[in-house]
Design a protein around this motif. Structure first.
Motif, short mmCIF file in Angstrom:
data_model
loop_
_atom_site.label_atom_id
_atom_site.label_comp_id
_atom_site.label_asym_id
_atom_site.label_seq_id
_atom_site.Cartn_x
_atom_site.Cartn_y
_atom_site.Cartn_z
N ALA A 1 -12.34 14.38 6.83
CA ALA A 1 -12.39 15.51 5.91
C ALA A 1 -11.07 16.27 5.87
O ALA A 1 -10.39 16.40 6.89
CB ALA A 1 -13.51 16.47 6.33
N VAL A 2 -10.72 16.74 4.69
CA VAL A 2 -9.56 17.62 4.54
C VAL A 2 -10.07 19.05 4.42
O VAL A 2 -11.17 19.29 3.95
CB VAL A 2 -8.69 17.26 3.31
CG1 VAL A 2 -8.06 15.90 3.48
CG2 VAL A 2 -9.48 17.30 2.02
N ALA A 3 -9.26 19.99 4.85
CA ALA A 3 -9.63 21.41 4.77
C ALA A 3 -9.16 21.97 3.43
O ALA A 3 -8.03 21.71 3.01
CB ALA A 3 -8.99 22.18 5.91
N PRO A 4 -10.01 22.72 2.74
CA PRO A 4 -9.58 23.33 1.48
C PRO A 4 -8.40 24.28 1.69
O PRO A 4 -8.34 25.01 2.66
CB PRO A 4 -10.81 24.10 1.01
CG PRO A 4 -11.96 23.54 1.78
CD PRO A 4 -11.39 23.05 3.07
N GLN A 5 -7.44 24.22 0.77
CA GLN A 5 -6.29 25.13 0.77
C GLN A 5 -6.40 26.00 -0.48
O GLN A 5 -6.34 25.48 -1.59
CB GLN A 5 -4.98 24.34 0.75
CG GLN A 5 -4.82 23.36 1.90
CD GLN A 5 -4.72 24.05 3.24
OE1 GLN A 5 -4.12 25.11 3.36
NE2 GLN A 5 -5.32 23.45 4.25
N ASP A 6 -6.60 27.29 -0.30
CA ASP A 6 -6.79 28.21 -1.43
C ASP A 6 -7.92 27.75 -2.34
O ASP A 6 -7.82 27.80 -3.57
CB ASP A 6 -5.49 28.36 -2.23
CG ASP A 6 -4.37 28.97 -1.41
OD1 ASP A 6 -4.66 29.87 -0.59
OD2 ASP A 6 -3.21 28.55 -1.58
#
Length: 83
Positions: free
Chosen positions: A61-66
């Motif tokens: 999983a990638v972490a949301p950025q903005d």
């Protein structure tokens, strides 16, 4: 798909090839691994390759950025130990 542990080869077990491999993965927004590389070897190329290939088959999983999902490089370590 759940992550499966990398497989130990008979040779790696017999030679007690333990250590920590540090890997870098480029993760797409859907969790697919787009690129991969070894950052720091465990000292055993066979073990490094097994950990890299097994982890690359995982959905990460990638972490949301903005509030947006974007491709992202992540560092992961795998520790080879004999229990």
């Amino acid at each position: 798909m759940p992550c499966k542990r990398p497989a130990w080869s008979r040779e790696a077990i017999e030679r007690q090839m333990t250590g920590t491999v540090t890997m870098k993965f480029l993760i797409d927004t859907d969790g697919t691994v787009l690129d991969k590389e070894i950052v720091k070897s465990s000292g055993h190329k066979m073990q490094d390759k097994a950990a890299l290939e097994a982890t690359a088959r995982c959905k990460l999983a990638v972490a949301p950025q903005d509030g947006q999902l974007e491709k992202e490089w992540v560092l992961l370590q795998y520790v080879w130990t004999l229990d």
